[in-house]
Design an enzyme around this catalytic site. Structure first.
Site, mmCIF file in Angstrom:
data_model
loop_
_atom_site.group_PDB
_atom_site.id
_atom_site.type_symbol
_atom_site.label_atom_id
_atom_site.label_comp_id
_atom_site.label_asym_id
_atom_site.label_seq_id
_atom_site.Cartn_x
_atom_site.Cartn_y
_atom_site.Cartn_z
ATOM 1 N N GLN A 142 -60.609 42.685 7.653
ATOM 2 C CA GLN A 142 -61.048 42.413 6.276
ATOM 3 C C GLN A 142 -62.488 41.909 6.194
ATOM 4 O O GLN A 142 -63.160 42.074 5.175
ATOM 5 C CB GLN A 142 -60.120 41.365 5.647
ATOM 6 N N LYS A 202 -64.234 33.110 5.031
ATOM 7 C CA LYS A 202 -64.140 32.697 6.439
ATOM 8 C C LYS A 202 -64.056 33.902 7.369
ATOM 9 O O LYS A 202 -64.474 33.830 8.531
ATOM 10 C CB LYS A 202 -62.967 31.729 6.634
ATOM 11 N N GLY A 212 -47.784 40.536 6.184
ATOM 12 C CA GLY A 212 -46.844 41.042 5.192
ATOM 13 C C GLY A 212 -45.450 41.197 5.760
ATOM 14 O O GLY A 212 -44.449 40.855 5.103
#
Length: 467
Positions: A374, A284, A52
């Site tokens: 994540q 992934k 970000g």
């Protein structure tokens, strides 16, 4: 630092030409957005992790010199202190880069880094971001950024909002943003960088992606929300390693934004298949954690890593056949994104540290200096979805219907290790060394030879065109 990079042999001319091209692209997007003269294009980043921050810094470098036409700002939560060890490392980074050192001296900001190294003052993450340092990526100095710690101030009048939040934070933060936008007449454009998913089981098992979370939370139509992803590492992109990405979404904005975002070292393609590319970005990360574990447990054995790669890619291919009617279109982007994540991504790093005992599951999935991992929540979401009997498939050997997860032994092993926590990290090796396991080629052939496609997983009836 504004404008394009200078070309070899013709620095001045390259800079002038690059600046002219940037202004032309900016003017074109402003016209498409209906911006009046004197009303700058307002771009707001939400979330200041590595990607970000880099994404906003790229825009600042490209368009920040055109102050009357474009303004870039980034929001991050206030109050995150920089510990003394990190402050000392940051000081070393500053002194190793003459350009950064001179910039901080000119801005009268150098002294605070000296004091932080000595332990005489505390630095904060939003403070150092203003000087061009992302707490999750201190080795890569960025350009200075305009940092806003009040969320409403950051987004209320933004024309383009960049979601740099982890998927696990997206719903909550954009729920708050939605309250600020209730009186807006024209919805903004939102570009989501998040790679992660949630699972919903009611009324049918389906995947919820960050762009869907944003739309549900804010009321912004999905045609104004896009996903940008690709095989890239944030620090390398900012250091101008050649990279490409793909922006996915509806026809209205994806091509104009692809052109606006494109730079000589950062090529942006476009695609209409928003949700599936977004889901693949989360998939992934699941298998990258396992790859890091295998690498650590086998002392970086090339043979063991290749065995794991063959098996995990066959599982990913199998899962894409459940999600996509024409999965072959995703093979290249998915494998490329997987490859770069295995090489240098935070999820593979996390798996490696877990297997080495240098991190523990009790530390959570938000790691100092790395941000949110994540893949952990994605393991839980994919496992939960693919465990549903309503999605059952035919097992080739047992000749009976089973939940799709039964065809994914690595996913099952990762769920036991990371979510149920009833198996140690080294049990991942059992999942790839089972002598009764069939050739991964058979899993791929099974996926290709049977009608596995379950359109309900992406929340749409069979036959709908994804846009």
């Amino acid at each position: 630092m504004g404008g394009a990079a200078e070309g070899p042999g013709h620095p001045a001319n390259g800079h002038v030409n690059g600046a002219a091209v940037a202004e032309e692209k900016l003017d074109e997007l402003r016209r498409q957005l209906g911006k009046a003269d004197g009303d700058p294009l307002r771009i707001a980043g939400v979330g200041a992790g590595a990607w970000g921050s880099v994404f906003c810094a790229l825009l600042q470098d490209a368009y920040g010199h055109l102050r009357d036409k474009a303004q870039v700002r980034i929001w991050r939560r206030p109050g995150r202190a920089v510990d003394r060890t990190t402050a000392g490392h940051l000081f070393d980074v500053i002194n190793a880069r003459e350009d950064v050192l001179r910039r901080l001296i000119r801005r009268c900001a150098y002294l605070k880094y000296v004091e932080a190294r000595l332990g005489d003052r505390t630095l904060y993450a939003d403070e150092i971001l203003r000087d061009g340092f992302c707490l999750n990526m201190v080795d890569t100095p960025l350009c200075p950024l305009k940092v806003v710690t009040n969320l409403q101030e950051a987004v209320w009048d933004a024309d383009i909002v960049v979601n740099g939040l982890p998927s696990t934070d997206t719903r909550e933060v954009f729920g708050e943003i939605g309250r600020y936008w209730k009186e807006r007449i024209n919805p903004p454009i939102i570009i989501s960088l998040a790679k992660g998913i949630e699972a919903s089981l009611d009324p049918l098992p389906r995947i919820i992606t960050p762009t869907q979370m944003i739309s549900n939370a804010t009321g912004v139509p999905l045609e104004n929300i896009l996903y940008l992803g690709g095989p890239n590492i944030a620090s390398e992109i900012y250091n101008k390693e050649y990279a490409n990405a793909r922006i996915c979404g509806a026809d209205k904005w994806r091509k104009p934004l692809a052109k606006f975002l494109r730079q000589p070292h950062f090529i942006v393609w476009d695609n209409s298949d928003l949700i599936t590319h977004e889901v693949m970005g989360g998939l992934k990360n699941v298998y990258a954690i396992g790859a890091g574990m295998v690498a650590a447990l086998t002392n970086e054995s090339a043979t063991s890593k290749s065995v794991y790669f063959a098996l995990c890619t066959s599982e990913m291919i199998y899962i894409t056949h459940l999600l996509e009617e024409e999965p072959e279109k995703l093979a290249g982007p998915l494998l490329a994104d997987t490859y770069v994540t295995l090489l240098k991504g935070r999820n593979a790093w996390y798996g490696h540290k877990l297997a080495k005992g240098e991190l523990t599951l009790e530390m959570g999935d938000s790691i100092k200096g790395k941000g949110t991992i994540q893949g952990v929540s994605a393991v839980d979401a994919f496992y939960e979805l693919l465990s549903q009997d309503s999605l059952s498939v035919m097992h080739p050997e047992a000749n009976r219907s089973v939940a799709p997860v039964e065809m994914c032994p690595i996913l099952k092993a990762l769920h036991r290790i990371l979510i149920k926590r009833d198996r140690p990290a080294d049990s991942i090796l059992q999942a790839i060394r089972d002598e009764t396991m069939y050739d991964p080629r058979e899993r791929i052939e099974m996926a290709q030879g049977h009608s596995l496609y379950r359109p309900s997983l992406l929340g749409q009836p069979k036959g709908d065109v994804k846009a």
